[in-house]
Design an enzyme around this catalytic site. Structure first.
Site, short mmCIF file in Angstrom:
data_model
loop_
_atom_site.label_atom_id
_atom_site.label_comp_id
_atom_site.label_asym_id
_atom_site.label_seq_id
_atom_site.Cartn_x
_atom_site.Cartn_y
_atom_site.Cartn_z
N CYS A 40 -5.78 -2.81 2.34
CA CYS A 40 -5.50 -2.65 3.77
C CYS A 40 -6.70 -2.88 4.67
CB CYS A 40 -4.86 -1.28 4.01
SG CYS A 40 -4.03 -1.16 5.62
N LYS A 47 -9.70 2.33 -2.49
CA LYS A 47 -9.90 1.72 -1.17
C LYS A 47 -11.32 1.95 -0.65
CE LYS A 47 -7.42 1.70 3.29
NZ LYS A 47 -6.18 2.21 3.93
N GLU A 64 0.83 -1.20 0.00
CA GLU A 64 0.00 0.00 0.00
C GLU A 64 0.87 1.26 0.00
OE1 GLU A 64 -3.77 1.85 2.53
OE2 GLU A 64 -2.33 0.55 3.55
#
Length: 408
Positions: free
Chosen positions: A249, A212, A137
């Site tokens: 994540c 994300k 990330e």
């Protein structure tokens, strides 16, 4: 212990577990072989009834690992032989790394330093025949979102920016799909920032992007200071090597996020992350493995390494003293398979490249074996969720009619 970046950018070998690179190395070195074999069976599972086989890598890849001091591991997931389908073996790689220079260095130097650091690791993946490679990330920068300082926004770039151009050449050179998670600046929509994964095809083309879905507001991880929840849904990217997706994540903490990628047909889901030991390390080997089992696909989990120290102290909103770092990013990247097997993890403190051969036929084989798709009650879940999102939702709770009666 922490893995510190010194003023000259060199890294020390701190951040180990009692001097060992990983939990698996610690156990291997301290248990009798017969005990370690049994512990290994329980920790890593069995792939088609046996331990994962090691892959013999080219000497050129090993030489790059030795010269540039990064962890290099490789293991193979197999599937049962079928009569109607040929094996669908794809070679997949994960890269974890620390930053290259102190966070006080000029930003352009920091980014260029990371490019230079990753180039030999990507070369090692290329000469080893990796088909799909995923980076960590926000790999082009320090994970500065804890600071809440706006100057770190300078690391943001368009989807077709400098990092993509750097990787496009390598993707073409090695016939490799590369997943590149970056801090995106959306030039066409008011220059808004997003936490984005760019999917670069094996011909050097941009296949697409994913933003994300879930943004943390936990401790130092107050990332919504910089970007908000993504707007791309749960896309699956069909590549020449297989169908892939990216659960960035914090999305790994949301089971429905994993489910959605599976419903869209993913065969491999990458989880590029930046997470620290005190916050999440006990969860790290569990969540991705559970997702692989529940959704009958492979998962590649990547975490950066090192302790990134920032010039100005910041607080976490928890009443504790101000500090200059997140804590230790503990690496430990690994692969998980739908049959509950997984690879040993990469180092807890060193840069690393993990390579795995995966027979994608295993995905369907385990859908057939466990029948999770067939036995799921999607209509029941959909009905509950449709009710839950309405303001007048009432939980379905059946109370004991004598619950509030005074005891005699």
């Amino acid at each position: 212990m922490d893995h510190m970046i010194s003023e000259n950018g060199e890294t020390s070998a701190e951040g180990s577990i009692c001097g060992y690179d990983s939990l698996h190395q610690l156990l291997s070195a301290n248990l009798k072989p017969e005990l370690y074999q049994e512990v290994n069976r329980l920790l890593l599972g069995r792939n088609c009834g046996r331990s994962l086989e090691q892959i013999v890598l080219p000497e050129s890849a090993k030489a790059l690992s030795s010269k540039h001091d990064f962890d290099l591991q490789a293991a193979s997931f197999s599937a049962d032989k079928e009569q109607m389908r040929n094996p669908r073996v794809v070679r997949v790689g994960l890269i974890q790394n620390s930053i290259a220079l102190p966070t006080t260095a000029p930003f352009s130097d920091q980014t260029r330093g990371i490019f230079d650091k990753l180039k030999p690791i990507i070369d090692a993946a290329g000469v080893a025949g990796v088909n799909i490679l995923c980076l960590q990330e926000a790999w082009t920068m320090p994970f500065a979102f804890c600071t809440r300082e706006r100057r770190w926004c300078e690391f943001a770039e368009p989807v077709d920016g400098e990092s993509t151009k750097f990787l496009q050449e390598l993707a073409k050179k090695y016939n490799m799909v590369i997943v590149s998670p970056i801090l995106e600046r959306d030039i066409d929509h008011g220059e808004v920032l997003w936490n984005t994964a760019v999917i670069i095809g094996n011909n050097g083309n941009i296949i697409g992007k994913h933003r994300k879905n879930h943004i943390p507001r936990v401790g130092d991880f107050n990332e919504s200071t910089y970007y908000m929840e993504g707007d791309t849904g749960h896309p699956v990217f069909e590549t020449v090597f297989g169908k892939i997706a990216v659960n960035i994540c914090y999305g790994r903490h949301h089971p429905l996020n994993w489910l959605a990628f599976g419903l869209n047909g993913a065969e491999i889901v990458f989880n590029p992350s930046a997470t620290v030991g005190e916050l999440s390390e006990p969860m790290w080997p569990i969540e991705a493995r559970n997702a692989a089992i529940a959704n009958s696909y492979f998962v590649g989990s990547i975490n950066r390494v090192g302790t990134e120290v920032f010039p100005n102290p910041f607080t976490s909103g928890d009443g504790k003293p101000q500090h200059n770092d997140f804590g230790h990013f503990y690496g430990s990247s690994h692969f998980s398979a739908p049959d509950a097997s997984c690879t040993p993890s990469l180092s807890r403190y060193k840069d690393g490249l993990l390579i795995s051969d995966m027979d994608l036929n295993l995905c369907r084989q385990y859908k057939d074996k466990w029948g999770f798709r067939m036995t799921a009650r999607y209509e029941v879940y959909a009905d509950l969720l449709a009710k839950y999102i309405k303001p007048d939702f009432k939980p379905q709770v059946v109370s004991d009619p004598l619950l509030h009666k005074n005891s005699t």
